[in-house]
Design a protein around this motif. Structure first.
Motif, PDB file in Angstrom:
ATOM      1  N   ASP A 172     -16.910 -33.199   3.218  1.00 27.42           N
ATOM      2  CA  ASP A 172     -16.233 -34.057   4.256  1.00 27.42           C
ATOM      3  C   ASP A 172     -14.525 -34.053   3.959  1.00 27.42           C
ATOM      4  N   THR A 173     -14.051 -32.860   4.867  1.00 28.06           N
ATOM      5  CA  THR A 173     -12.729 -32.753   5.064  1.00 28.06           C
ATOM      6  C   THR A 173     -11.913 -33.777   5.715  1.00 28.06           C
ATOM      7  N   ALA A 174     -10.925 -34.414   4.765  1.00 25.72           N
ATOM      8  CA  ALA A 174     -10.243 -35.501   5.581  1.00 25.72           C
ATOM      9  C   ALA A 174      -9.432 -35.048   6.899  1.00 25.72           C
ATOM     10  N   VAL A 175      -8.585 -34.101   6.817  1.00 24.93           N
ATOM     11  CA  VAL A 175      -7.785 -33.387   7.919  1.00 24.93           C
ATOM     12  C   VAL A 175      -8.265 -31.994   8.011  1.00 24.93           C
ATOM     13  N   SER A 176      -8.743 -31.719   8.975  1.00 20.58           N
ATOM     14  CA  SER A 176      -9.237 -30.288   9.112  1.00 20.58           C
ATOM     15  C   SER A 176      -8.415 -29.430  10.437  1.00 20.58           C
ATOM     16  N   GLN A 177      -8.109 -28.439  10.046  1.00 25.78           N
ATOM     17  CA  GLN A 177      -7.145 -27.458  11.197  1.00 25.78           C
ATOM     18  C   GLN A 177      -8.224 -26.400  11.395  1.00 25.78           C
ATOM     19  N   THR A 178      -8.189 -26.122  12.393  1.00 26.52           N
ATOM     20  CA  THR A 178      -8.818 -24.507  13.202  1.00 26.52           C
ATOM     21  C   THR A 178      -8.078 -23.908  14.148  1.00 26.52           C
ATOM     22  N   PRO A 179      -7.906 -22.567  13.918  1.00 31.79           N
ATOM     23  CA  PRO A 179      -8.325 -21.693  13.037  1.00 31.79           C
ATOM     24  C   PRO A 179      -7.512 -21.764  11.648  1.00 31.79           C
ATOM     25  N   LYS A 180      -8.062 -21.093  10.624  1.00 37.24           N
ATOM     26  CA  LYS A 180      -6.848 -21.144   9.399  1.00 37.24           C
ATOM     27  C   LYS A 180      -6.015 -19.965   9.345  1.00 37.24           C
ATOM     28  N   LYS A 190      -6.228 -26.379  16.563  1.00 40.28           N
ATOM     29  CA  LYS A 190      -6.687 -27.923  16.696  1.00 40.28           C
ATOM     30  C   LYS A 190      -6.748 -28.603  15.386  1.00 40.28           C
ATOM     31  N   CYS A 191      -6.677 -29.767  15.492  1.00 36.45           N
ATOM     32  CA  CYS A 191      -6.709 -30.726  14.018  1.00 36.45           C
ATOM     33  C   CYS A 191      -7.528 -31.997  14.397  1.00 36.45           C
ATOM     34  N   GLU A 192      -8.283 -32.398  13.269  1.00 37.25           N
ATOM     35  CA  GLU A 192      -9.021 -33.606  13.563  1.00 37.25           C
ATOM     36  C   GLU A 192      -9.048 -34.290  12.201  1.00 37.25           C
ATOM     37  N   GLN A 193      -8.864 -35.435  12.163  1.00 35.37           N
ATOM     38  CA  GLN A 193      -8.668 -36.461  10.692  1.00 35.37           C
ATOM     39  C   GLN A 193      -9.940 -37.455  10.838  1.00 35.37           C
ATOM     40  N   ASN A 194     -10.766 -37.669   9.616  1.00 33.87           N
ATOM     41  CA  ASN A 194     -11.722 -38.672   9.575  1.00 33.87           C
ATOM     42  C   ASN A 194     -11.401 -39.695   8.775  1.00 33.87           C
ATOM     43  N   LEU A 195     -10.079 -40.183   8.817  1.00 35.23           N
ATOM     44  CA  LEU A 195      -9.692 -41.105   7.845  1.00 35.23           C
ATOM     45  C   LEU A 195      -9.295 -42.521   8.364  1.00 35.23           C
ATOM     46  N   GLY A 196      -9.504 -42.388   9.678  1.00 35.23           N
ATOM     47  CA  GLY A 196      -9.285 -43.585  10.768  1.00 35.23           C
ATOM     48  C   GLY A 196      -7.678 -43.915  10.790  1.00 35.23           C
ATOM     49  N   PRO A 239      -6.230 -36.061  22.644  1.00 34.73           N
ATOM     50  CA  PRO A 239      -7.093 -36.781  23.242  1.00 34.73           C
ATOM     51  C   PRO A 239      -7.509 -38.121  22.766  1.00 34.73           C
ATOM     52  N   ASP A 240      -7.494 -38.294  21.593  1.00 34.28           N
ATOM     53  CA  ASP A 240      -7.909 -39.649  21.008  1.00 34.28           C
ATOM     54  C   ASP A 240      -7.107 -39.634  19.637  1.00 34.28           C
ATOM     55  N   LYS A 241      -7.195 -40.712  18.775  1.00 35.22           N
ATOM     56  CA  LYS A 241      -6.295 -41.104  17.820  1.00 35.22           C
ATOM     57  C   LYS A 241      -6.849 -40.023  16.649  1.00 35.22           C
ATOM     58  N   ALA A 242      -7.999 -39.607  16.848  1.00 34.05           N
ATOM     59  CA  ALA A 242      -8.422 -38.923  15.670  1.00 34.05           C
ATOM     60  C   ALA A 242      -8.136 -37.122  15.706  1.00 34.05           C
ATOM     61  N   HIS A 243      -7.544 -36.774  17.055  1.00 29.84           N
ATOM     62  CA  HIS A 243      -7.589 -35.533  17.163  1.00 29.84           C
ATOM     63  C   HIS A 243      -6.084 -35.116  17.736  1.00 29.84           C
ATOM     64  N   PHE A 253       0.996 -26.978   9.488  1.00 34.11           N
ATOM     65  CA  PHE A 253       0.345 -28.009   8.949  1.00 34.11           C
ATOM     66  C   PHE A 253       0.229 -29.026   9.989  1.00 34.11           C
ATOM     67  N   CYS A 254      -1.070 -29.639   9.978  1.00 36.36           N
ATOM     68  CA  CYS A 254      -1.342 -31.059  10.551  1.00 36.36           C
ATOM     69  C   CYS A 254      -1.370 -32.075   9.680  1.00 36.36           C
ATOM     70  N   ALA A 255      -0.879 -33.171   9.688  1.00 39.24           N
ATOM     71  CA  ALA A 255      -1.242 -34.118   8.763  1.00 39.24           C
ATOM     72  C   ALA A 255      -1.317 -35.613   9.548  1.00 39.24           C
ATOM     73  N   SER A 256      -1.717 -36.489   8.860  1.00 42.25           N
ATOM     74  CA  SER A 256      -2.060 -37.897   9.397  1.00 42.25           C
ATOM     75  C   SER A 256      -1.551 -39.078   8.329  1.00 42.25           C
ATOM     76  N   SER A 257      -1.233 -40.205   8.788  1.00 38.65           N
ATOM     77  CA  SER A 257      -1.009 -41.312   7.924  1.00 38.65           C
ATOM     78  C   SER A 257      -1.455 -42.542   8.628  1.00 38.65           C
ATOM     79  N   ARG A 258      -1.339 -43.745   8.136  1.00 42.63           N
ATOM     80  CA  ARG A 258      -1.733 -45.051   8.578  1.00 42.63           C
ATOM     81  C   ARG A 258      -0.282 -45.740   8.380  1.00 42.63           C
ATOM     82  N   PRO A 259       0.587 -45.819   9.270  1.00 43.59           N
ATOM     83  CA  PRO A 259       1.840 -46.567   9.190  1.00 43.59           C
ATOM     84  C   PRO A 259       1.724 -48.150   8.797  1.00 43.59           C
TER      85      PRO A 259
END
Lengths: 111, 114
Positions: free
Chosen positions: B1-9, B22-28, B69-73, B90-96
């Motif tokens: 369950d990768t929290a922030v995933s990027q492709t390609p490596k 591409k970057c996707e996060q599943n942390l909400g 396209p949406d807040k997860a990507h 590097f892609c990153a995410s946070s909840r301000p």
């Protein structure tokens, strides 16, 4: 403009020794972060320091924050080889969640 | 369950090509970022999106275009690649706001332009 300075930029030390990495920043900030990066890897969060006088410890690493002096320290106690990595401090720009990074301290701990 | 995933490596491409990361996060998390790390390991923010809205756009050549396209990507498209674009992105995410306890980073995309 917020600037972040780390020193030293390179540190080679023997196992069992203690040392401190310093992080100075130029303007007021709400938060300061310490991250670890292993070669070819991502950035791993170590500490988040939120207020003046904050001190956090995890294993052999201890971080502190003095907002009046605009200084954070990362202290390494009785270093072991596994702590070899590059350590970054980053300061959050107040209000817009942008991180301004120090240049990193490459730490090599010799067995 | 990768929290922030990027492709390609890893991405190796020739000058002048167009590529996307591409970057996707599943942390909400509400906010996502792109950072660039150069050959000297120096990190600098490029872009930040909050709920699909661009909030930070640093001085970056307009060949770089983020798209959320949406807040997860949060994807990064680069046109007309140049040698100087070689770096790790590097892609990153946070909840301000309340509950903001830091940033989660992806594993990075090493871009090499030849």
């Amino acid at each position: 403009e917020l600037k972040v300075e780390q020193n030293p930029l390179f540190l080679s030390m023997q196992e069992g020794k203690n040392y401190t990495i310093y992080c100075n920043y130029s303007t007021t900030s709400d938060r300061l972060y310490w991250y670890r990066q292993d070669p070819g890897k991502s950035l791993e969060s170590l500490f988040v320091l939120l207020s003046n006088g904050a001190v956090k410890q995890e294993g052999r690493l201890m971080a502190s924050l003095d907002t009046k002096a605009r200084l954070s320290t990362l202290h390494i106690t009785a270093a072991v080889h596994d702590l070899s990595a590059t350590y970054f401090c980053a300061v959050e720009v107040a209000g817009n969640y942008q991180l301004i990074w120090g240049a990193g301290t490459k730490l090599i701990i010799k067995p | 369950d990768t929290a922030v995933s990027q492709t390609p490596k890893y991405l190796v491409t020739q000058m002048g090509n167009d590529k996307s990361i591409k970057c996707e996060q599943n942390l909400g998390h509400d906010t996502m970022y792109w950072y660039k790390q150069d050959s000297k390991k120096f990190l600098k923010i490029m872009f930040s999106y909050n709920n699909k809205e661009l909030i930070i756009n640093e001085t970056v050549p307009n060949r770089f275009s983020p798209k959320s396209p949406d807040k997860a990507h949060l994807n990064l498209h680069i046109n007309s690649l140049e040698l100087g674009d070689s770096a790790v992105y590097f892609c990153a995410s946070s909840r301000p706001g309340q509950g903001h306890y830091g940033y989660t980073f992806g594993s990075g995309t090493r871009l090499t332009v030849v």
